[in-house]
Design a protein around this motif. Structure first.
Motif, short mmCIF file in Angstrom:
data_model
loop_
_atom_site.label_atom_id
_atom_site.label_comp_id
_atom_site.label_asym_id
_atom_site.label_seq_id
_atom_site.Cartn_x
_atom_site.Cartn_y
_atom_site.Cartn_z
N GLY A 1 0.79 -1.23 0.00
CA GLY A 1 0.00 0.00 0.00
C GLY A 1 0.82 1.27 0.00
O GLY A 1 0.25 2.37 -0.02
N GLY B 1 -2.14 10.14 -8.09
CA GLY B 1 -0.85 9.47 -8.16
C GLY B 1 0.26 10.19 -7.42
O GLY B 1 0.04 11.12 -6.65
N LYS C 1 4.07 1.22 -4.56
CA LYS C 1 5.03 0.65 -5.51
C LYS C 1 4.40 0.49 -6.90
O LYS C 1 5.00 0.87 -7.90
N SER C 2 3.19 -0.08 -6.93
CA SER C 2 2.54 -0.28 -8.23
C SER C 2 2.22 1.05 -8.89
O SER C 2 2.33 1.20 -10.10
N THR C 3 1.83 2.01 -8.07
CA THR C 3 1.53 3.34 -8.59
C THR C 3 2.77 3.96 -9.21
O THR C 3 2.74 4.45 -10.34
P1 TYD Z 1 -0.27 0.86 -4.61
O1 TYD Z 1 0.57 1.43 -5.68
O2 TYD Z 1 -1.31 -0.12 -5.01
O3 TYD Z 1 0.64 0.24 -3.46
P2 TYD Z 1 1.58 -1.05 -3.47
O4 TYD Z 1 1.72 -1.52 -4.88
O5 TYD Z 1 2.87 -0.59 -2.87
O6 TYD Z 1 0.93 -2.06 -2.59
O7 TYD Z 1 -0.92 2.11 -3.87
C1 TYD Z 1 -1.79 1.90 -2.87
C2 TYD Z 1 -2.28 3.14 -2.18
O8 TYD Z 1 -2.09 4.35 -2.86
C3 TYD Z 1 -3.75 2.97 -2.00
O9 TYD Z 1 -3.99 2.97 -0.62
C4 TYD Z 1 -4.37 4.12 -2.68
C5 TYD Z 1 -3.28 5.10 -2.88
N1 TYD Z 1 -3.40 5.84 -4.13
C6 TYD Z 1 -3.61 7.21 -4.11
O10 TYD Z 1 -3.74 7.82 -3.05
N2 TYD Z 1 -3.68 7.89 -5.29
C7 TYD Z 1 -3.56 7.27 -6.48
O11 TYD Z 1 -3.63 7.94 -7.54
C8 TYD Z 1 -3.36 5.85 -6.50
C9 TYD Z 1 -3.24 5.10 -7.79
C10 TYD Z 1 -3.27 5.18 -5.29
#
Ligand code: TYD
Ligand code: MG
Length: 455
Positions: free
Chosen positions: A99, A271, A102-104
């Motif tokens: 959360g 993002g 990383k994916s973002t």
């Molecule tokens: P994410 O990239 O899915 O995390 P990971 O891959 O590290 O597990 O991001 C998760 C969090 O980011 C989620 O709680 C929602 C938040 N978020 C935002 O606040 N704004 C955004 O534009 C996006 C895509 C995610």
């Protein structure tokens, strides 16, 4: 043939060392009970990939340093942490808690990479292509040359990479990938290791960068396999407090650059947005009147960053004084508390002490000592510090202030942000420093520094 494909080895989960038999204690790093059994491929060279050309010894002057032509994306904060851009053929691991973003981050980087070099393949073993598409929509990524693939079989993923021939690949996450030929479950040491080795070989052979997402354990290390860190070229960590919006990208290993640089981002509705002036951001909500607050300038790589250090002391309830350090090393806080008690005469023995670095930055350098000690003293004695002043200096065990490096660069940054005074160790030659609009006040030790504010 099928029988001889794998062999059994034992990996240390602490240091990644490989042993041929199980031992109670890792002979490499001395950790007890850290070896786990793993299957590795006996004959790993995959026939499908072209052999790398044989390396010949080269005379030093004939080697050109621009061997790494780097790919830069529009995120300078990202380029900087990698040492100036992405090196083609490199394998980069990005770790962080679930959360954190990383994916973002990688979705945004993928979008930016498409604009720069063309086809990018984003392989996800965690989300469906529809889920990734939803995130991309939210981030405003529309590039047609961004290809998504939901896949957990690495063999199939490699086949897709071979047929698509992308210019960059993202694997989210390495723990979800598995090789059919190994019997263990996805996420186990042998799977993660073998998958990473395969991907690394592909990256080198095709001269294409691959980003791996890695989950971290509760202790903060990349999950299970420390072994991964030996295989990849760069290890980046995305850090941030869950309820704060700042995200710091930090490298702990980099074969192509320094490991001191950090990148600062802010998680917003659409993002991660680069924070180009982190000092201003970290000081944005500073209260001008509160006691227990001092600003210092910390060097993160080549970059000076201003941070506010807050301290709070309060009488402990059960005679057991508590110390809490957020963003600084706990041992450093113990040391500074001892110096304040013994050399300055503050009776902190029965006080709970809380120290916090605002904004979620972690400070590792002793230059922040003076600011930490003054924040603690300020809270304890209800002493107002000067809010237009920055505090720089290491505190020695005798209570003396020791000089810190790169003082001029730090003061320049402070001056840019409107600070007009600096308290620095007397050991620093003041006439050598010339920062416009910055008045320098010197103190030889912590006690005399505190006296400056006592009324
Ligand atoms: P994410 O990239 O899915 O995390 P990971 O891959 O590290 O597990 O991001 C998760 C969090 O980011 C989620 O709680 C929602 C938040 N978020 C935002 O606040 N704004 C955004 O534009 C996006 C895509 C995610
Ligand atoms: Mg994710």
């Amino acid at each position: 043939m099928a029988k001889a494909r794998t062999r059994t080895v034992f990996f240390c989960q602490q240091c990644g060392g490989e042993q041929s038999r199980w031992l109670g204690r890792c002979p490499d790093c001395g950790t007890w009970n850290s070896l786990v059994e793993a299957q590795v491929e006996r004959n790993p060279a995959p026939a499908a990939l072209p052999a790398l050309p044989k390396a010949e010894p080269q005379s030093l002057p004939t080697i050109t340093a621009d061997r790494f032509e780097r790919i830069t994306v529009e995120y300078d904060e990202f380029n900087r942490v990698l040492g100036g851009g992405i090196v083609p053929g490199s394998l980069v691991l990005i770790g962080g808690e679930p959360g954190v973003g990383k994916s973002t981050l990688l979705a945004q980087v993928s979008g930016a990479l498409v604009q720069k070099i063309g086809k990018v393949l984003y392989i996800s073993g965690e989300e469906s292509v529809q889920q990734i598409k939803l995130r991309a929509d939210r981030l405003g990524i529309r590039e047609a040359d961004l290809y998504l693939l939901a896949e957990t079989s690495l063999d199939d993923a490699l086949a897709a990479m071979e047929s698509l021939q992308p210019r960059a690949v993202v694997v989210d996450s390495i723990q979800t990938m598995y090789l059919e030929s190994l019997e263990s479950a996805a996420g186990s040491v042998s799977q993660v290791r073998e998958c990473a080795v395969r991907l690394q070989r592909w990256a080198k052979a095709r001269h294409v960068p691959i980003f791996l997402v890695g989950h971290v354990t509760k202790e903060g290390a990349i999950a299970g396999p420390r072994v991964l860190e030996h295989i990849v070229d760069c290890v980046l960590y995305l850090e941030g407090e869950r309820f704060q919006s700042y995200r710091l990208l930090r490298s702990t290993k980099n074969r192509f650059g320094s490991t001191h640089e950090i990148g600062v981002f802010e998680m917003q509705g659409d993002g991660l947005v680069e924070v180009l002036n982190p000092s201003a951001a970290f000081l944005a909500e500073r209260s001008e009147t509160a006691t227990g607050s001092a600003v210092t300038v910390t060097m993160e790589g080549t970059r000076p960053i201003l941070v506010e250090i807050q301290a709070l002391t309060s009488p402990s309830a059960y005679g057991m004084a508590r110390r809490t350090a957020n963003g600084i090393d706990m041992n450093r806080l113990h040391l500074l508390t001892a110096v304040l008690t013994k050399r300055v005469g503050l009776d902190l023995g029965a006080q709970d002490i809380f120290v916090n670095v605002v904004g979620g930055l972690k400070i590792g350098e002793p230059a922040a000592d003076l600011a930490i000690a003054l924040a603690v003293a300020s809270s304890f004695r209800d002493l107002a510090l000067d809010h237009e002043m920055v505090y720089l200096g290491e505190v020695g065990l005798g209570g003396e202030l020791r000089s810190t490096g790169q003082i001029e660069r730090r003061l320049l940054e402070a001056s840019k942000l409107g600070f007009s005074r600096a308290l620095i160790p007397a050991a620093i030659k003041r006439d050598r420093i010339n920062v416009e609009g910055m008045r320098l006040i010197a103190a030889a030790d912590l006690a005399s520094a505190i006296e400056l504010f006592a009324d």
